[in-house]
Design a protein around this motif. Structure first.
Motif, short mmCIF file in Angstrom:
data_model
loop_
_atom_site.label_atom_id
_atom_site.label_comp_id
_atom_site.label_asym_id
_atom_site.label_seq_id
_atom_site.Cartn_x
_atom_site.Cartn_y
_atom_site.Cartn_z
N TRP A 75 0.80 -1.23 0.00
CA TRP A 75 0.00 0.00 0.00
C TRP A 75 0.83 1.28 0.00
O TRP A 75 0.56 2.21 -0.75
CB TRP A 75 -0.91 -0.01 1.23
N HIS A 76 1.86 1.32 0.82
CA HIS A 76 2.64 2.54 1.03
C HIS A 76 3.87 2.59 0.12
O HIS A 76 4.45 1.57 -0.22
CB HIS A 76 3.12 2.62 2.48
N ASP A 77 4.27 3.82 -0.23
CA ASP A 77 5.60 4.05 -0.80
C ASP A 77 6.59 4.10 0.35
O ASP A 77 6.39 4.85 1.32
CB ASP A 77 5.64 5.38 -1.56
N LEU A 78 7.67 3.32 0.26
CA LEU A 78 8.60 3.21 1.38
C LEU A 78 10.04 3.31 0.92
O LEU A 78 10.39 2.87 -0.19
CB LEU A 78 8.39 1.87 2.10
N ASP A 79 10.87 3.84 1.78
CA ASP A 79 12.31 3.94 1.52
C ASP A 79 12.97 2.68 2.03
O ASP A 79 13.24 2.54 3.23
CB ASP A 79 12.87 5.19 2.21
N HIS A 80 13.23 1.74 1.15
CA HIS A 80 13.82 0.46 1.52
C HIS A 80 15.24 0.68 2.05
O HIS A 80 16.00 1.50 1.51
CB HIS A 80 13.84 -0.46 0.29
N PRO A 81 15.63 -0.04 3.11
CA PRO A 81 16.94 0.22 3.72
C PRO A 81 18.13 0.05 2.78
O PRO A 81 19.15 0.73 2.96
CB PRO A 81 17.00 -0.82 4.85
N THR A 82 18.04 -0.84 1.78
CA THR A 82 19.17 -1.06 0.89
C THR A 82 18.88 -0.74 -0.57
O THR A 82 19.82 -0.52 -1.34
CB THR A 82 19.66 -2.52 0.98
N CYS A 83 17.61 -0.70 -0.95
CA CYS A 83 17.26 -0.51 -2.36
C CYS A 83 16.58 0.81 -2.66
O CYS A 83 16.16 1.06 -3.79
CB CYS A 83 16.38 -1.67 -2.84
N GLY A 84 16.45 1.68 -1.65
CA GLY A 84 15.91 3.01 -1.89
C GLY A 84 14.39 3.04 -1.98
O GLY A 84 13.70 2.07 -1.64
N MET A 85 13.88 4.17 -2.44
CA MET A 85 12.44 4.40 -2.46
C MET A 85 11.74 3.41 -3.39
O MET A 85 12.15 3.20 -4.52
CB MET A 85 12.12 5.83 -2.91
N GLN A 86 10.67 2.81 -2.87
CA GLN A 86 9.88 1.83 -3.62
C GLN A 86 8.43 2.32 -3.73
O GLN A 86 7.83 2.69 -2.72
CB GLN A 86 9.90 0.46 -2.94
N ARG A 87 7.92 2.32 -4.94
CA ARG A 87 6.51 2.63 -5.14
C ARG A 87 5.70 1.44 -4.65
O ARG A 87 5.94 0.30 -5.05
CB ARG A 87 6.25 2.88 -6.63
N GLY A 88 4.75 1.67 -3.73
CA GLY A 88 3.92 0.58 -3.25
C GLY A 88 3.08 -0.03 -4.35
O GLY A 88 2.82 0.59 -5.38
N PHE A 89 2.65 -1.25 -4.15
CA PHE A 89 1.83 -1.93 -5.16
C PHE A 89 0.59 -1.12 -5.51
O PHE A 89 0.20 -1.03 -6.68
CB PHE A 89 1.43 -3.32 -4.66
N ALA A 90 -0.06 -0.54 -4.52
CA ALA A 90 -1.27 0.25 -4.79
C ALA A 90 -0.94 1.43 -5.69
O ALA A 90 -1.69 1.74 -6.63
CB ALA A 90 -1.90 0.73 -3.49
N GLY A 91 0.16 2.11 -5.43
CA GLY A 91 0.57 3.23 -6.27
C GLY A 91 0.88 2.79 -7.69
O GLY A 91 0.57 3.51 -8.66
N ILE A 92 1.48 1.62 -7.84
CA ILE A 92 1.77 1.09 -9.17
C ILE A 92 0.47 0.82 -9.92
O ILE A 92 0.36 1.12 -11.12
CB ILE A 92 2.61 -0.19 -9.04
N LEU A 93 -0.54 0.29 -9.24
CA LEU A 93 -1.84 0.07 -9.88
C LEU A 93 -2.47 1.39 -10.30
O LEU A 93 -3.00 1.52 -11.40
CB LEU A 93 -2.78 -0.68 -8.93
N ARG A 94 -2.40 2.40 -9.40
CA ARG A 94 -2.98 3.70 -9.74
C ARG A 94 -2.25 4.34 -10.93
O ARG A 94 -2.87 4.95 -11.81
CB ARG A 94 -2.92 4.63 -8.53
N ASP A 95 -0.92 4.24 -10.93
CA ASP A 95 -0.14 4.80 -12.04
C ASP A 95 -0.55 4.18 -13.37
O ASP A 95 -0.74 4.87 -14.37
CB ASP A 95 1.36 4.55 -11.82
N PHE A 96 -0.71 2.87 -13.35
CA PHE A 96 -1.10 2.15 -14.57
C PHE A 96 -2.48 2.58 -15.04
O PHE A 96 -2.70 2.85 -16.22
CB PHE A 96 -1.07 0.65 -14.31
N SER A 97 -3.44 2.66 -14.11
CA SER A 97 -4.79 3.05 -14.48
C SER A 97 -4.81 4.48 -15.01
O SER A 97 -5.50 4.78 -16.00
CB SER A 97 -5.71 2.92 -13.27
#
Length: 275
Positions: A75-97
Protein backbone atom coordinates in the motif's frame (compact mmCIF):
# COMPACT_ATOMS: atom_id res chain seq x y z
CA UNK A 1 -13.09 -20.16 -18.66
CA UNK A 2 -9.31 -20.02 -18.70
CA UNK A 3 -8.00 -17.24 -16.47
CA UNK A 4 -4.37 -16.93 -15.31
CA UNK A 5 -4.04 -15.57 -11.77
CA UNK A 6 -0.73 -13.75 -11.30
CA UNK A 7 0.79 -13.51 -7.82
CA UNK A 8 3.34 -11.02 -6.45
CA UNK A 9 5.01 -10.54 -3.06
CA UNK A 10 5.67 -6.91 -2.20
CA UNK A 11 8.35 -7.94 0.30
CA UNK A 12 10.43 -9.41 -2.55
CA UNK A 13 12.97 -6.60 -2.89
CA UNK A 14 16.64 -7.50 -3.18
CA UNK A 15 17.55 -5.14 -6.02
CA UNK A 16 15.95 -2.71 -8.45
CA UNK A 17 15.50 -4.74 -11.62
CA UNK A 18 12.80 -7.10 -12.85
CA UNK A 19 14.43 -10.26 -11.53
CA UNK A 20 15.08 -8.92 -8.03
CA UNK A 21 12.11 -6.67 -7.32
CA UNK A 22 8.42 -7.59 -7.58
CA UNK A 23 7.51 -3.87 -7.69
CA UNK A 24 9.53 -3.42 -10.88
CA UNK A 25 8.05 -6.63 -12.27
CA UNK A 26 4.45 -5.64 -11.46
CA UNK A 27 4.79 -2.24 -13.14
CA UNK A 28 6.20 -3.82 -16.31
CA UNK A 29 3.73 -6.71 -16.30
CA UNK A 30 0.66 -4.49 -16.09
CA UNK A 31 1.73 -2.76 -19.29
CA UNK A 32 2.49 -6.08 -20.98
CA UNK A 33 -0.99 -7.31 -20.09
CA UNK A 34 -2.48 -4.12 -21.53
CA UNK A 35 -0.46 -4.36 -24.76
CA UNK A 36 -1.66 -7.92 -25.24
CA UNK A 37 -5.28 -6.77 -25.09
CA UNK A 38 -6.02 -8.70 -21.91
CA UNK A 39 -8.32 -7.28 -19.24
CA UNK A 40 -7.74 -7.31 -15.49
CA UNK A 41 -10.71 -8.58 -13.48
CA UNK A 42 -11.29 -8.94 -9.72
CA UNK A 43 -10.49 -12.37 -8.33
CA UNK A 44 -14.00 -12.60 -6.89
CA UNK A 45 -15.35 -12.40 -10.43
CA UNK A 46 -13.30 -15.45 -11.41
CA UNK A 47 -14.75 -17.32 -8.43
CA UNK A 48 -18.28 -16.18 -9.37
CA UNK A 49 -17.87 -17.77 -12.81
CA UNK A 50 -16.34 -20.94 -11.34
CA UNK A 51 -19.35 -21.34 -9.04
CA UNK A 52 -21.92 -20.65 -11.74
CA UNK A 53 -22.93 -17.21 -10.52
CA UNK A 54 -21.70 -15.26 -13.56
CA UNK A 55 -21.24 -15.80 -17.28
CA UNK A 56 -17.82 -16.99 -18.52
CA UNK A 57 -17.89 -13.99 -20.88
CA UNK A 58 -17.21 -11.72 -17.88
CA UNK A 59 -13.70 -13.17 -17.55
CA UNK A 60 -12.92 -13.86 -21.21
CA UNK A 61 -9.46 -12.69 -22.30
CA UNK A 62 -8.68 -11.65 -18.75
CA UNK A 63 -6.21 -12.11 -15.91
CA UNK A 64 -6.55 -11.61 -12.16
CA UNK A 65 -3.84 -10.26 -9.85
CA UNK A 66 -3.09 -11.21 -6.25
CA UNK A 67 -0.57 -10.14 -3.61
CA UNK A 68 0.54 -12.33 -0.70
CA UNK A 69 1.42 -11.52 2.94
CA UNK A 70 -0.02 -8.00 3.26
CA UNK A 71 2.84 -5.83 4.47
CA UNK A 72 2.97 -2.04 4.08
CA UNK A 73 4.72 -2.51 0.73
CA UNK A 74 1.32 -3.50 -0.72
CA UNK A 75 0.00 0.00 0.00
CA UNK A 76 2.64 2.54 1.03
CA UNK A 77 5.60 4.05 -0.80
CA UNK A 78 8.60 3.21 1.38
CA UNK A 79 12.31 3.94 1.52
CA UNK A 80 13.82 0.46 1.52
CA UNK A 81 16.94 0.22 3.72
CA UNK A 82 19.17 -1.06 0.89
CA UNK A 83 17.26 -0.51 -2.36
CA UNK A 84 15.91 3.01 -1.89
CA UNK A 85 12.44 4.40 -2.46
CA UNK A 86 9.88 1.83 -3.62
CA UNK A 87 6.51 2.63 -5.14
CA UNK A 88 3.92 0.58 -3.25
CA UNK A 89 1.83 -1.93 -5.16
CA UNK A 90 -1.27 0.25 -4.79
CA UNK A 91 0.57 3.23 -6.27
CA UNK A 92 1.77 1.09 -9.17
CA UNK A 93 -1.84 0.07 -9.88
CA UNK A 94 -2.98 3.70 -9.74
CA UNK A 95 -0.14 4.80 -12.04
CA UNK A 96 -1.10 2.15 -14.57
CA UNK A 97 -4.79 3.05 -14.48
CA UNK A 98 -4.02 6.75 -14.84
CA UNK A 99 -1.69 6.11 -17.75
CA UNK A 100 -3.91 3.72 -19.71
CA UNK A 101 -7.46 4.37 -18.47
CA UNK A 102 -7.79 0.62 -17.94
CA UNK A 103 -9.64 -0.92 -15.01
CA UNK A 104 -7.28 -2.47 -12.49
CA UNK A 105 -7.85 -4.42 -9.30
CA UNK A 106 -5.89 -6.80 -7.09
CA UNK A 107 -6.56 -8.99 -4.09
CA UNK A 108 -4.20 -8.73 -1.11
CA UNK A 109 -4.04 -11.96 0.87
CA UNK A 110 -2.92 -10.79 4.32
CA UNK A 111 -1.51 -12.58 7.35
CA UNK A 112 -4.20 -11.69 9.87
CA UNK A 113 -2.76 -12.08 13.38
CA UNK A 114 -1.45 -8.72 14.68
CA UNK A 115 1.03 -10.47 16.98
CA UNK A 116 2.34 -12.66 14.16
CA UNK A 117 2.80 -9.65 11.88
CA UNK A 118 4.61 -7.70 14.61
CA UNK A 119 7.09 -10.56 14.95
CA UNK A 120 7.43 -11.09 11.21
CA UNK A 121 8.18 -7.39 10.82
CA UNK A 122 11.28 -7.97 12.96
CA UNK A 123 12.27 -11.40 11.61
CA UNK A 124 11.51 -10.95 7.90
CA UNK A 125 11.61 -7.19 7.28
CA UNK A 126 13.57 -4.32 8.82
CA UNK A 127 11.76 -4.07 12.15
CA UNK A 128 10.35 -0.64 11.29
CA UNK A 129 6.65 -1.37 11.88
CA UNK A 130 5.91 -2.03 8.23
CA UNK A 131 3.54 -4.97 8.75
CA UNK A 132 0.70 -3.16 10.48
CA UNK A 133 -2.91 -3.29 9.26
CA UNK A 134 -3.49 0.47 9.34
CA UNK A 135 -4.17 0.55 5.59
CA UNK A 136 -6.60 -2.36 5.22
CA UNK A 137 -9.82 -0.43 5.82
CA UNK A 138 -8.78 2.39 3.45
CA UNK A 139 -7.78 -0.13 0.78
CA UNK A 140 -11.07 -2.00 1.00
CA UNK A 141 -13.09 1.23 0.85
CA UNK A 142 -11.20 2.62 -2.13
CA UNK A 143 -11.92 -0.54 -4.10
CA UNK A 144 -8.48 -0.81 -5.68
CA UNK A 145 -7.51 -3.74 -3.46
CA UNK A 146 -9.65 -6.36 -1.82
CA UNK A 147 -8.41 -7.70 1.53
CA UNK A 148 -8.63 -11.48 1.95
CA UNK A 149 -7.04 -14.10 4.19
CA UNK A 150 -3.58 -15.66 4.05
CA UNK A 151 -4.41 -17.50 7.30
CA UNK A 152 -4.10 -16.43 10.92
CA UNK A 153 -0.32 -16.76 11.36
CA UNK A 154 1.03 -18.56 8.24
CA UNK A 155 2.40 -21.21 10.64
CA UNK A 156 5.61 -19.31 10.02
CA UNK A 157 8.85 -20.84 11.25
CA UNK A 158 10.15 -17.57 12.78
CA UNK A 159 7.21 -17.18 15.17
CA UNK A 160 7.77 -18.26 18.78
CA UNK A 161 4.34 -19.90 18.82
CA UNK A 162 1.73 -20.63 16.16
CA UNK A 163 -1.78 -22.09 16.09
CA UNK A 164 -0.38 -25.51 15.12
CA UNK A 165 -0.94 -27.79 18.10
CA UNK A 166 2.52 -29.44 18.08
CA UNK A 167 4.45 -26.37 16.87
CA UNK A 168 5.43 -28.09 13.63
CA UNK A 169 6.09 -24.87 11.74
CA UNK A 170 7.27 -23.79 8.30
CA UNK A 171 4.61 -25.75 6.41
CA UNK A 172 0.83 -25.70 6.17
CA UNK A 173 0.60 -29.45 5.64
CA UNK A 174 0.63 -29.89 9.43
CA UNK A 175 -2.67 -28.00 9.72
CA UNK A 176 -4.57 -31.27 9.64
CA UNK A 177 -7.11 -31.28 12.50
CA UNK A 178 -10.33 -29.37 13.09
CA UNK A 179 -8.75 -27.42 15.95
CA UNK A 180 -5.79 -26.23 13.93
CA UNK A 181 -7.84 -25.56 10.80
CA UNK A 182 -10.39 -23.52 12.72
CA UNK A 183 -7.65 -21.50 14.42
CA UNK A 184 -5.97 -20.70 11.10
CA UNK A 185 -9.00 -20.24 8.85
CA UNK A 186 -12.21 -19.35 10.72
CA UNK A 187 -10.44 -17.20 13.32
CA UNK A 188 -8.79 -15.23 10.53
CA UNK A 189 -12.13 -14.75 8.75
CA UNK A 190 -13.79 -13.61 11.98
CA UNK A 191 -11.06 -11.04 12.65
CA UNK A 192 -11.15 -9.65 9.11
CA UNK A 193 -14.94 -9.45 9.10
CA UNK A 194 -14.87 -7.51 12.35
CA UNK A 195 -12.35 -5.02 11.01
CA UNK A 196 -13.64 -4.61 7.47
CA UNK A 197 -17.43 -4.78 7.91
CA UNK A 198 -19.56 -4.72 5.80
CA UNK A 199 -16.96 -6.53 3.66
CA UNK A 200 -16.96 -10.29 4.31
CA UNK A 201 -13.85 -12.38 3.82
CA UNK A 202 -14.55 -15.23 1.40
CA UNK A 203 -11.21 -16.24 -0.13
CA UNK A 204 -7.98 -17.69 1.22
CA UNK A 205 -4.51 -18.19 -0.25
CA UNK A 206 -2.64 -21.16 1.18
CA UNK A 207 0.59 -20.28 3.01
CA UNK A 208 3.51 -21.89 1.17
CA UNK A 209 0.95 -22.94 -1.46
CA UNK A 210 0.24 -25.98 0.72
CA UNK A 211 -2.95 -27.58 2.02
CA UNK A 212 -3.35 -30.88 3.87
CA UNK A 213 -5.74 -33.56 2.66
CA UNK A 214 -7.78 -32.92 5.81
CA UNK A 215 -8.25 -29.28 4.83
CA UNK A 216 -9.18 -30.10 1.23
CA UNK A 217 -11.33 -33.18 1.80
CA UNK A 218 -12.92 -32.57 5.19
CA UNK A 219 -12.69 -29.16 6.84
CA UNK A 220 -13.43 -26.92 3.86
CA UNK A 221 -16.29 -28.86 2.22
CA UNK A 222 -18.01 -29.96 5.45
CA UNK A 223 -17.67 -26.85 7.64
CA UNK A 224 -18.62 -24.09 5.20
CA UNK A 225 -21.17 -22.56 7.56
CA UNK A 226 -18.33 -21.95 10.02
CA UNK A 227 -15.42 -20.81 7.86
CA UNK A 228 -17.63 -19.10 5.21
CA UNK A 229 -15.04 -19.38 2.44
CA UNK A 230 -16.04 -19.65 -1.19
CA UNK A 231 -12.68 -20.77 -2.59
CA UNK A 232 -8.97 -21.14 -1.81
CA UNK A 233 -5.88 -20.60 -3.94
CA UNK A 234 -2.62 -22.49 -4.09
CA UNK A 235 0.40 -22.14 -6.35
CA UNK A 236 0.04 -24.79 -9.02
CA UNK A 237 1.13 -23.04 -12.25
CA UNK A 238 -2.02 -23.23 -14.36
CA UNK A 239 -4.96 -21.01 -15.33
CA UNK A 240 -8.25 -21.29 -13.48
CA UNK A 241 -10.72 -23.36 -15.51
CA UNK A 242 -14.18 -24.78 -14.84
CA UNK A 243 -12.53 -28.09 -13.92
CA UNK A 244 -10.16 -26.50 -11.36
CA UNK A 245 -10.46 -27.69 -7.75
CA UNK A 246 -12.39 -25.05 -5.81
CA UNK A 247 -10.37 -25.46 -2.61
CA UNK A 248 -6.96 -25.35 -4.29
CA UNK A 249 -7.22 -23.10 -7.32
CA UNK A 250 -4.02 -22.49 -9.32
CA UNK A 251 -1.90 -19.35 -9.48
CA UNK A 252 1.31 -18.32 -11.23
CA UNK A 253 3.93 -16.80 -8.90
CA UNK A 254 6.35 -14.08 -10.00
CA UNK A 255 9.94 -15.19 -9.46
CA UNK A 256 9.00 -18.86 -9.43
CA UNK A 257 6.91 -19.48 -12.54
CA UNK A 258 8.31 -16.57 -14.56
CA UNK A 259 11.41 -14.42 -14.08
CA UNK A 260 11.40 -12.12 -17.11
CA UNK A 261 8.81 -10.18 -19.09
CA UNK A 262 9.46 -12.52 -22.00
CA UNK A 263 8.68 -15.55 -19.87
CA UNK A 264 5.44 -13.95 -18.70
CA UNK A 265 4.52 -13.20 -22.30
CA UNK A 266 4.90 -16.87 -23.20
CA UNK A 267 3.04 -17.93 -20.06
CA UNK A 268 0.09 -15.71 -20.95
CA UNK A 269 0.01 -17.00 -24.53
CA UNK A 270 -0.12 -20.59 -23.27
CA UNK A 271 -2.61 -19.84 -20.48
CA UNK A 272 -5.13 -18.00 -22.64
CA UNK A 273 -4.69 -19.69 -26.03
CA UNK A 274 -8.00 -21.58 -25.81
CA UNK A 275 -10.06 -18.40 -25.46
Amino acid sequence: MRVPVLTYHSNNISGNDYATNDHVALAADLRLIHRKGLRIVPLTQVVDVLMGGASPSTVAHAVAITFDDGSWFDWHDLDHPTCGMQRGFAGILRDFSGETGAFVHATSFVIVSPDARATLDRTCLAGLGWWDDDWWVAAQREGLLSIESHSWDHNHHTLPETAQREQRKGTFLTIDTYRDADAEVRAAADWLDGLLSPHRSSLLAWPYGEASRYMLDDYLPTHQAEHRLRACFGTEPAPVEHSSARWNLPRFVCGSHWRTAGELDQLLIAATERD
